[in-house]
Design an enzyme around this catalytic site. Structure first.
Site, mmCIF file in Angstrom:
data_model
loop_
_atom_site.group_PDB
_atom_site.id
_atom_site.type_symbol
_atom_site.label_atom_id
_atom_site.label_comp_id
_atom_site.label_asym_id
_atom_site.label_seq_id
_atom_site.Cartn_x
_atom_site.Cartn_y
_atom_site.Cartn_z
ATOM 1 N N HIS A 100 0.808 -1.225 0.000
ATOM 2 C CA HIS A 100 0.000 0.000 0.000
ATOM 3 C C HIS A 100 0.835 1.266 0.000
ATOM 4 C CE1 HIS A 100 -0.470 -2.163 3.898
ATOM 5 N NE2 HIS A 100 0.137 -1.110 4.345
ATOM 6 N N THR B 228 -4.272 6.576 9.093
ATOM 7 C CA THR B 228 -5.113 6.806 7.913
ATOM 8 C C THR B 228 -5.331 5.529 7.106
ATOM 9 O OG1 THR B 228 -3.256 7.367 6.477
ATOM 10 C CG2 THR B 228 -4.263 9.178 7.716
ATOM 11 N N THR B 229 -4.769 4.406 7.569
ATOM 12 C CA THR B 229 -4.994 3.105 6.933
ATOM 13 C C THR B 229 -5.449 2.122 8.010
ATOM 14 O OG1 THR B 229 -2.744 2.306 7.320
ATOM 15 C CG2 THR B 229 -3.127 3.491 5.256
ATOM 16 N N GLU C 99 -3.313 13.280 1.686
ATOM 17 C CA GLU C 99 -4.411 12.817 2.542
ATOM 18 C C GLU C 99 -5.058 14.024 3.220
ATOM 19 O OE1 GLU C 99 -2.782 9.311 4.837
ATOM 20 O OE2 GLU C 99 -4.157 8.430 3.361
ATOM 21 N N HIS D 30 4.737 10.873 5.472
ATOM 22 C CA HIS D 30 4.432 10.657 6.891
ATOM 23 C C HIS D 30 5.635 10.075 7.614
ATOM 24 C CE1 HIS D 30 -0.147 10.389 5.929
ATOM 25 N NE2 HIS D 30 0.259 11.631 6.104
ATOM 26 N N HIS E 232 2.086 8.888 0.473
ATOM 27 C CA HIS E 232 0.788 8.686 -0.182
ATOM 28 C C HIS E 232 0.820 9.557 -1.435
ATOM 29 C CE1 HIS E 232 -0.955 6.849 3.519
ATOM 30 N NE2 HIS E 232 -0.052 7.625 4.096
ATOM 31 N N HIS F 61 6.813 6.921 5.115
ATOM 32 C CA HIS F 61 6.197 6.396 3.884
ATOM 33 C C HIS F 61 5.467 7.542 3.203
ATOM 34 C CE1 HIS F 61 3.039 6.190 6.949
ATOM 35 N NE2 HIS F 61 2.260 6.554 5.944
#
Ligand code: B30
Ligand code: ZN
Length: 262
Positions: free
Chosen positions: A64, A199-200, A106, A119, A96, A94
């Site tokens: 992801h 957020t996941t 995000e 993040h 997004h 990581h």
């Protein structure tokens, strides 16, 4: 692996609540930050980053995102100050991102997205014994969020994008030593802060969010290298590119987001 969530129509953010009911909790992330609605708290100090002896270990594709993991056995690499009551240790960072020419952050600022969001995930090793224990506690994690805006090439982001071909497939990991994320920070550490969640999935409501107001600039070419990553494993016949791996903003539910007095 045992996780069956993703960012597709059938496994994306709109259905996460079926497996993770906390998705509909009252301190979920990300949120839309509306700067003129932020409360000022003059008692909040500056964010202090002690990243001098930062020791990255490896870079991985977890299906992801792409994640760089750190050795957190000693207490040298920490974030402190701002809303934090004690130092929190760096565990991983990581990203997004979106599709080509699309939105990918995000958090949004007054409804506007950036192309990507970084993040840096830290945990409260003063109060909790392990990252996993901290990840379920209301003050367990501190995530530093940094917006990526498209423009000029970012010199140091090339260190990451040049390594991505090594972790193209889900489940791949390779050595990535000696990378100091200090080089990915903007010049100002001015921030907004609020209490939220991962957020996941598992979406635990355990994060003190610290979002930097100033974005860093990265090029479209650099972002396109992230989109070459696959969310499928090497053994699979299908090859699905990893993109649009962001969750949309969640209800504020009366939460305050705070801006230290400027
Ligand atoms: S985020 O910064 O809110 N996007 C985790 C940490 C930070 C965020 C989201 C999730 C996290 O620690 N998740 C559980 C651990 N993960 C490991 C991982 O690398 O992310 C295991 C998992 O599969 O659930 Cu993915
Ligand atoms: Zn994240």
């Amino acid at each position: 692996t045992g996780d069956h969530w993703g960012y597709g129509i059938e496994d994306g953010p709109s259905v996460w609540h079926k497996t993770y009911p906390i998705a509909q909790g009252n301190r979920q992330s990300p949120i839309d930050i509306v700067p003129h609605q932020a409360s000022c708290d003059p008692s909040l100090g500056p964010i202090v980053l002690n990243y001098d002896h930062c020791t990255s270990m490896n870079i991985a594709n977890n299906g992801h995102s792409v994640i760089v993991e750190f050795d957190d056995t000693d207490d040298r690499v920490v974030i402190q100050g701002g809303p934090l009551d004690n130092p929190y240790k760096l565990k991983q960072f990581h990203f997004h991102w979106g599709g080509k020419g699309c939105h990918g952050s995000e958090h949004t600022v007054a409804g506007n997205s950036y192309a990507s969001e970084l993040h840096l995930v830290h945990w409260n090793a003063v109060k909790y014994g392990t990252f996993e224990e901290a990840a379920t506690a209301p003050d367990g994690l501190a995530v530093l969020g940094i917006f990526l805006e498209t423009g000029d090439d970012h010199r140091w982001l090339n260190m990451i994008t040049d390594a991505l071909y090594m972790v193209k497939f889900k489940g791949s990991v390779t050595d990535f030593e000696g990378f100091n994320p200090m080089c990915l920070l903007p010049s100002s550490l001015d921030y907004w802060t609020y209490l939220g969640s991962l957020t996941t999935p598992p979406l635990y409501e355990s994060v003190v969010w610290i979002i930097l107001r100033e974005p860093i600039m990265v090029s479209e070419k650099q972002l396109s290298k992230f989109r070459m990553l696959l969310l499928t494993e090497e053994e699979e016949d299908q090859r699905i590119h990893m993109e649009n791996n962001f969750r949309p903003p969640q209800p504020l539910n009366g939460r305050k987001f705070i801006l230290p007095e400027v």
